[in-house]
Motif scaffolding. Structure first.
Motif, PDB file in Angstrom:
ATOM      1  N   LEU A 181       0.900  -1.161   0.130  1.00 38.64           N
ATOM      2  CA  LEU A 181       0.113   0.145  -0.006  1.00 38.64           C
ATOM      3  C   LEU A 181       0.998   1.271  -0.032  1.00 38.64           C
ATOM      4  N   ASN A 182       1.103   1.641  -1.083  1.00 39.74           N
ATOM      5  CA  ASN A 182       2.014   2.801  -1.196  1.00 39.74           C
ATOM      6  C   ASN A 182       1.179   4.250  -1.527  1.00 39.74           C
ATOM      7  N   ILE A 183       0.796   4.569  -0.027  1.00 37.23           N
ATOM      8  CA  ILE A 183       0.084   5.747  -0.033  1.00 37.23           C
ATOM      9  C   ILE A 183       0.805   7.143  -0.462  1.00 37.23           C
ATOM     10  N   ARG A 184       0.292   7.720  -1.646  1.00 39.41           N
ATOM     11  CA  ARG A 184       0.984   8.881  -2.025  1.00 39.41           C
ATOM     12  C   ARG A 184       0.576  10.048  -1.343  1.00 39.41           C
ATOM     13  N   ASN A 185       1.380  10.968  -0.539  1.00 36.47           N
ATOM     14  CA  ASN A 185       0.867  12.002   0.349  1.00 36.47           C
ATOM     15  C   ASN A 185       1.299  13.263  -0.123  1.00 36.47           C
ATOM     16  N   THR A 186       1.503  13.464  -1.471  1.00 31.73           N
ATOM     17  CA  THR A 186       1.963  14.780  -2.023  1.00 31.73           C
ATOM     18  C   THR A 186       0.813  15.562  -2.060  1.00 31.73           C
ATOM     19  N   THR A 187       0.861  17.039  -1.592  1.00 31.03           N
ATOM     20  CA  THR A 187      -0.080  17.769  -1.902  1.00 31.03           C
ATOM     21  C   THR A 187       0.614  19.308  -2.486  1.00 31.03           C
ATOM     22  N   LEU A 188      -0.477  20.050  -2.923  1.00 34.51           N
ATOM     23  CA  LEU A 188       0.137  21.417  -3.401  1.00 34.51           C
ATOM     24  C   LEU A 188       0.606  22.211  -2.112  1.00 34.51           C
ATOM     25  N   SER A 189       1.759  22.397  -1.766  1.00 36.60           N
ATOM     26  CA  SER A 189       2.081  23.125  -0.720  1.00 36.60           C
ATOM     27  C   SER A 189       1.861  24.687  -0.811  1.00 36.60           C
ATOM     28  N   ARG A 190       1.489  25.351   0.395  1.00 35.50           N
ATOM     29  CA  ARG A 190       1.242  27.009   0.489  1.00 35.50           C
ATOM     30  C   ARG A 190       2.224  27.529  -0.506  1.00 35.50           C
ATOM     31  N   ASP A 191       3.438  27.139  -0.231  1.00 33.22           N
ATOM     32  CA  ASP A 191       4.550  27.960  -0.571  1.00 33.22           C
ATOM     33  C   ASP A 191       4.573  27.820  -2.351  1.00 33.22           C
ATOM     34  N   LEU A 192       4.096  26.774  -2.883  1.00 33.89           N
ATOM     35  CA  LEU A 192       3.976  26.586  -4.442  1.00 33.89           C
ATOM     36  C   LEU A 192       2.798  27.314  -5.034  1.00 33.89           C
ATOM     37  N   GLN A 193       1.717  27.459  -4.341  1.00 37.30           N
ATOM     38  CA  GLN A 193       0.348  27.771  -4.748  1.00 37.30           C
ATOM     39  C   GLN A 193       0.520  28.780  -5.650  1.00 37.30           C
ATOM     40  N   ASP A 194       1.429  30.133  -5.213  1.00 37.90           N
ATOM     41  CA  ASP A 194       1.531  31.287  -6.239  1.00 37.90           C
ATOM     42  C   ASP A 194       2.022  30.857  -7.567  1.00 37.90           C
ATOM     43  N   LYS A 195       2.932  30.116  -7.487  1.00 37.30           N
ATOM     44  CA  LYS A 195       3.704  29.546  -8.663  1.00 37.30           C
ATOM     45  C   LYS A 195       2.768  28.693  -9.604  1.00 37.30           C
ATOM     46  N   PHE A 196       2.052  27.820  -8.942  1.00 38.72           N
ATOM     47  CA  PHE A 196       1.059  26.984  -9.503  1.00 38.72           C
ATOM     48  C   PHE A 196      -0.048  27.747 -10.309  1.00 38.72           C
ATOM     49  N   TYR A 197      -0.633  28.619  -9.603  1.00 39.00           N
ATOM     50  CA  TYR A 197      -1.811  29.530 -10.229  1.00 39.00           C
ATOM     51  C   TYR A 197      -1.119  30.325 -11.383  1.00 39.00           C
ATOM     52  N   GLN A 198       0.119  30.620 -11.410  1.00 38.94           N
ATOM     53  CA  GLN A 198       0.663  31.461 -12.328  1.00 38.94           C
ATOM     54  C   GLN A 198       0.930  30.760 -13.609  1.00 38.94           C
ATOM     55  N   VAL A 199       1.247  29.459 -13.451  1.00 36.79           N
ATOM     56  CA  VAL A 199       1.345  28.461 -14.600  1.00 36.79           C
ATOM     57  C   VAL A 199       0.285  28.151 -15.226  1.00 36.79           C
ATOM     58  N   ILE A 200      -0.873  27.802 -14.486  1.00 34.20           N
ATOM     59  CA  ILE A 200      -2.115  27.310 -15.010  1.00 34.20           C
ATOM     60  C   ILE A 200      -2.870  28.322 -15.706  1.00 34.20           C
ATOM     61  N   ASP A 201      -2.878  29.692 -14.965  1.00 34.99           N
ATOM     62  CA  ASP A 201      -3.542  30.969 -15.738  1.00 34.99           C
ATOM     63  C   ASP A 201      -2.881  31.394 -16.987  1.00 34.99           C
ATOM     64  N   ASN A 202      -1.617  31.170 -16.996  1.00 35.10           N
ATOM     65  CA  ASN A 202      -1.179  31.687 -18.201  1.00 35.10           C
ATOM     66  C   ASN A 202      -1.073  30.579 -19.489  1.00 35.10           C
ATOM     67  N   TYR A 203      -1.717  29.523 -19.118  1.00 34.22           N
ATOM     68  CA  TYR A 203      -1.930  28.479 -20.366  1.00 34.22           C
ATOM     69  C   TYR A 203      -2.731  29.008 -21.349  1.00 34.22           C
ATOM     70  N   SER A 204      -2.733  28.790 -22.718  1.00 33.35           N
ATOM     71  CA  SER A 204      -3.487  29.179 -23.863  1.00 33.35           C
ATOM     72  C   SER A 204      -4.847  28.941 -23.661  1.00 33.35           C
ATOM     73  N   ASN A 205      -5.405  27.734 -23.085  1.00 32.34           N
ATOM     74  CA  ASN A 205      -6.578  27.381 -22.962  1.00 32.34           C
ATOM     75  C   ASN A 205      -7.200  27.630 -21.780  1.00 32.34           C
ATOM     76  N   PRO A 206      -8.181  28.475 -21.364  1.00 33.88           N
ATOM     77  CA  PRO A 206      -8.492  28.627 -20.135  1.00 33.88           C
ATOM     78  C   PRO A 206      -9.357  27.544 -19.400  1.00 33.88           C
ATOM     79  N   GLN A 207      -9.647  26.665 -19.960  1.00 34.38           N
ATOM     80  CA  GLN A 207     -10.541  25.434 -19.817  1.00 34.38           C
ATOM     81  C   GLN A 207      -9.634  24.673 -18.674  1.00 34.38           C
ATOM     82  N   LEU A 208      -8.352  24.683 -19.069  1.00 33.86           N
ATOM     83  CA  LEU A 208      -7.285  23.887 -18.029  1.00 33.86           C
ATOM     84  C   LEU A 208      -7.152  24.183 -16.615  1.00 33.86           C
TER      85      LEU A 208
END
Length: 464
Positions: A233-260
């Motif tokens: 039982l290899n439980i994956r514990n990865t979450t989106l950390s608070r430190d990376l949230q700003d970077k994450f939102y910047q990447v997805i918001d800048n993608y050409s297709n807004p649906q993503l």
């Protein structure tokens, strides 16, 4: 004239204008398939190609235009006509036909089936195929069988496809051998999934035959050596950390297709799975924007997602994409979106470890962090998410040794979760209040009365 291949006949007939027509006729009758074929060709090479195609299993499917259910059913019927078949392969194919492909209805092959169901069927079919084609030591081979196979050395290990084993003779030792063989090429967690499929075949035997020697067989998967699958039982514990949230939102918001970005934010706000969001329809949303009712889910059972105030506002402002059809919000397919999301994350060194499912895990972790981790609080969160298996949810996300209100109710956590925790949509804003109390607690400003309020809020959402 050269002798024609067997199955091809040269025919001639006279036309009204006095001319003669010559054709090569291929007549095919296959016992495994209904109907006959009587095809005519101008050239011998065309007739030969058609004849060869008819000898291939896939070719027969094309010629007779049969579905996979019919192919398997015909195969099973042929075996039954010839003799009683006790091989594991026979019953695995029967399980595939009756419990995977048909899955309770005869329209499973239709193109309008939900994508999530198609993927589940494809996965199970692949598991069964792999199981049947796995070779393990043939422990019960007889002297006569060795002689027939020209293997006189009694010390030499003989391997046999798992599909060919008599299901009445499969024991925990054979399954242990299966585990050891599979561990050479795949991880323990994948072997566990295959064992679950083997177990499913044994569980359904009583519904697939009237033969007493088969119907009452014990399930050998229960008795395997679990030490062989330690840490499976290899439980994956990865979450989106608070430190990376700003970077994450910047990447997805800048993608050409807004649906993503919209699909991604919906996962963070609701904890829904990828396929549930990608195929989300406007008709799935309640008129007051407080709930989402999903008809097709991973478990196969409909479930309701309860939305907090932030998610309600997001859904209310969400508009279907221009080219979306059938009341859908988005035009992506689940696979297409998954590939694009992975490609986008892999393009950034800080985000390449992130999987889309980690967003669902992030949502759950944030909700759990607002509570003490007791069974009652965890059950409420599970209800809001529409999670059916409370024990697994608690195992993955709960805290051990937490105080529990359910102990006072007098039911197990599972029974209480299933029958006594019933969220009221008008009170979903409770989570907003819990969040406020959590912030005060972090600041050291939470009073004893407010601590008690947290528990009272949970109790207020349960039936008496």
């Amino acid at each position: 004239m050269a002798v024609l291949p067997r199955g091809i006949q040269l025919v001639k007939w006279s036309n009204k204008d006095g001319s003669t027509t010559t054709k090569y006729r291929v007549r095919i009758t296959r016992k495994a398939f209904t109907g006959k074929r009587n095809n005519y060709f101008d050239e011998l090479k065309e007739a030969l190609a058609f004849l060869q195609l008819s000898k291939l299993e896939k070719g027969q499917e094309l010629i007779y235009s049969i579905s996979e259910q019919e192919r398997i059913a015909n195969k099973l019927n042929l075996k039954a006509e010839n003799e009683k078949n006790y091989t594991f392969g026979y019953f695995a194919e029967s399980y595939l036909l009756n419990y995977v492909l048909q899955n309770g209805n005869n329209e499973i092959d239709k193109s309008d089936r939900p994508e999530l169901i198609k993927r589940k069927i494809s996965s199970k079919r692949s598991f069964i195929k792999t199981i049947l084609n796995t070779s393990i030591p043939w422990r019960n081979i007889t002297y006569a069988e060795r002689q027939e196979l020209a293997i006189p050395d009694e010390q030499e290990i003989v391997y046999r496809f798992f599909s060919e084993f008599d299901i009445r003779e499969i024991t925990k030792i054979d399954l242990n051998n299966y585990i050891q063989e599979r561990l050479k090429v795949i991880k323990p967690v994948s072997v566990t999934r295959e064992l679950t499929m083997i177990s499913n075949v044994f569980r359904k035997l009583e519904y697939m035959t009237d033969e007493p020697s088969i119907r009452d067989l014990d399930n050998p998967v229960r008795y395997i050596d679990k030490d062989l699958l330690k840490n499976s039982l290899n439980i994956r514990n990865t979450t989106l950390s608070r430190d990376l949230q700003d970077k994450f939102y910047q990447v997805i918001d800048n993608y050409s297709n807004p649906q993503l970005a919209q699909i991604t934010r919906l996962s963070i706000l609701t904890g829904m799975r990828r396929s549930e969001i990608v195929y989300l329809k406007t008709t799935d949303i309640s008129k007051d924007f407080r709930t989402i009712h999903l008809k097709h889910t991973k478990s196969g059972k409909p479930r309701t997602i309860y939305l907090d105030s932030v998610a309600q506002e997001f859904i209310q402002n969400l508009k279907p994409a221009d080219k979306a059809s059938d009341d859908r919000y988005f035009t992506y397919s689940a696979v297409g979106f998954g590939k694009q999301f992975s490609k986008l994350m892999n393009g950034d060194d800080e985000l390449k470890h992130l999987h889309f499912h980690d967003l669902r895990r992030t949502y759950i972790s944030e909700k759990v962090s607002l509570t003490n981790g007791s069974d009652s609080e965890m059950s409420l969160i599970g209800k809001l998410l529409g999670i059916s298996s409370f024990s697994k949810f608690k195992e993955y996300h709960g805290q051990k040794d937490s105080k529990d209100i359910f102990n006072q109710i007098g039911h197990t956590a599972r029974i209480s979760h299933q029958h006594y925790v019933n969220p009221v949509t008008d009170e979903i804003k409770t989570f907003d209040r819990i969040k406020e109390l959590k912030q005060k607690k972090e600041q050291g400003l939470l009073s004893d009365a407010e601590q008690q309020q947290l528990l009272n809020l949970l109790l207020s959402l349960t039936d008496e």
